[in-house]
Write an enzyme that holds these catalytic residues in place. Structure first.
Site, PDB file in Angstrom:
ATOM      1  N   CYS A 113      -6.765  -6.063  -7.350  1.00 29.61           N
ATOM      2  CA  CYS A 113      -6.549  -4.632  -7.139  1.00 29.61           C
ATOM      3  C   CYS A 113      -7.562  -3.753  -7.873  1.00 29.61           C
ATOM      4  O   CYS A 113      -7.716  -2.576  -7.549  1.00 29.61           O
ATOM      5  CB  CYS A 113      -5.134  -4.258  -7.554  1.00 29.61           C
ATOM      6  N   HIS A 253      -4.443   3.141  -8.554  1.00 31.29           N
ATOM      7  CA  HIS A 253      -4.139   2.079  -7.607  1.00 31.29           C
ATOM      8  C   HIS A 253      -2.709   2.263  -7.102  1.00 31.29           C
ATOM      9  O   HIS A 253      -1.785   2.497  -7.879  1.00 31.29           O
ATOM     10  CB  HIS A 253      -4.289   0.720  -8.286  1.00 31.29           C
ATOM     11  N   ASN A 283       0.889  -1.525  -0.930  1.00 33.24           N
ATOM     12  CA  ASN A 283      -0.165  -1.968  -1.841  1.00 33.24           C
ATOM     13  C   ASN A 283      -1.243  -2.670  -1.026  1.00 33.24           C
ATOM     14  O   ASN A 283      -1.034  -3.772  -0.517  1.00 33.24           O
ATOM     15  CB  ASN A 283       0.435  -2.914  -2.884  1.00 33.24           C
TER      16      ASN A 283
END
Length: 328
Positions: A113, A253, A283
């Site tokens: 990520c 994020h 996500n």
């Protein structure tokens, strides 16, 4: 002073949308359960014939068009992904071919990520030292292909898509002010894909043991993420003698609404300065920040001269931040 400046943004997601109500028919969960715990309402899922390179290429085309840069002017193409089309060649090489970016060196990086911020850090260094003048940085994932759709704790979290930026060498005070990247491999087992590498090659046993899917210890990741993202945000500000009050837009994020809210509270940021689109995409790992950036940019949320702070945390464990002054 010559700085690495973002001159174009782009993004791409699959057409197919999977809502929480759709998930209710697939696994033991509910819209209320998912929304309360994650803030996610829906996510985009790649279809047959769609790959990480598909969305990376589309996002790149949008960024190049906005920047007014031809693909054959690019010096480098960096793709941040943990779901490449193949173990090799690099997905970036496929994107290079798709774009006909004839002189660009192309390579992938794997930092989960945090990957897009790692890519920006590399681009910033290459431009500052004069090794490149035009770089395409892409975060792209098709996570739906490594999600265990029988595990309600993880299958609700992830989505597919890509975001891209063109980074150019420009004179002036705008552009990337500093980048900060970190990792701690002692925690690797908290968030990983155990199968399909050379430690656990693709076999029937790997498949039967479900090692091909994302494995995550959510509670432990949550605690480490909040602390690390807060610390690396302050690191960026302190390096540039700035404070939280100077930030015009914070783009973290997009992993979990609780994580984003906790970081915003710890930093003392007003809610209207925190950009969130998690509810519509889930996500998307390395794609989440550039996807959100493109959305914010095209909607007029970002103005010339704004101070932007990017902040991410992911498997590895990895984390990082990028502070930049916007110019468009």
């Amino acid at each position: 002073m010559q700085r690495a400046t973002i001159t174009g943004t782009g993004s791409a997601v699959p057409d197919r949308v999977l809502t929480n109500h759709d998930l209710e028919r697939m696994v033991d969960t509910s819209d209320e359960w998912v929304t309360t715990r994650t803030g996610i309402k829906e996510r985009h899922i790649a279809g047959d014939g769609e790959f990480t390179s598909t969305f990376a290429t589309r996002a790149a085309e949008g960024a190049l068009q906005m920047a007014g840069v031809r693909a054959d002017e690019l010096d480098q193409i960096i793709v941040a992904t943990v779901t490449p089309d193949f173990p090799f060649p690099a997905t970036a090489c496929i994107v290079q071919h798709n774009l006909n970016a004839t002189k660009a060196a192309a390579f992938d990086i794997s930092a989960a990520c945090s990957g897009f911020l790692y890519g920006l850090s590399l681009a910033d260094k290459a431009i500052r030292c004069g090794a490149a003048s035009k770089i395409l940085v892409i975060g792209a994932e098709v996570l739906s292909r490594i999600v265990d759709w029988t595990d309600r704790n993880t299958c609700c979290l992830f989505g597919d898509g890509a975001g891209a930026v063109v980074v150019e060498a420009r004179e002036g005070e705008s552009g990337i002010l500093s980048t900060h990247i970190h990792s701690d491999g002692s925690y690797w087992e908290l968030l990983c894909q155990r199968g399909c590498g050379n430690r656990n090659p693709a076999t029937q046993k790997t498949l039967d043991d479900r090692l091909i899917y994302i494995s995550m210890q959510g509670n432990e990741v949550f605690k480490l993420a909040v602390r690390a993202m807060e610390e690396v945000a302050h690191e960026a500000l302190n390096t540039n003698n700035l404070t939280v009050a100077d930030i015009d837009l914070f783009i973290p994020h997009q992993a979990n609404r609780r994580i984003i809210d906790a970081i915003g509270k710890r930093l003392g940021l007003d809610g209207d300065k925190v950009y969130i689109n998690l509810e519509r995409y889930g996500n998307t790992s390395g794609a989440s920040i550039p996807l959100a950036l493109d959305e914010a940019n095209r909607s007029g949320r970002i103005k010339k001269g704004d101070l932007l702070l990017f902040d991410a945390f992911g498997g590895g464990l990895t984390w990082g931040s990028v502070l930049l002054r916007w110019q468009s």
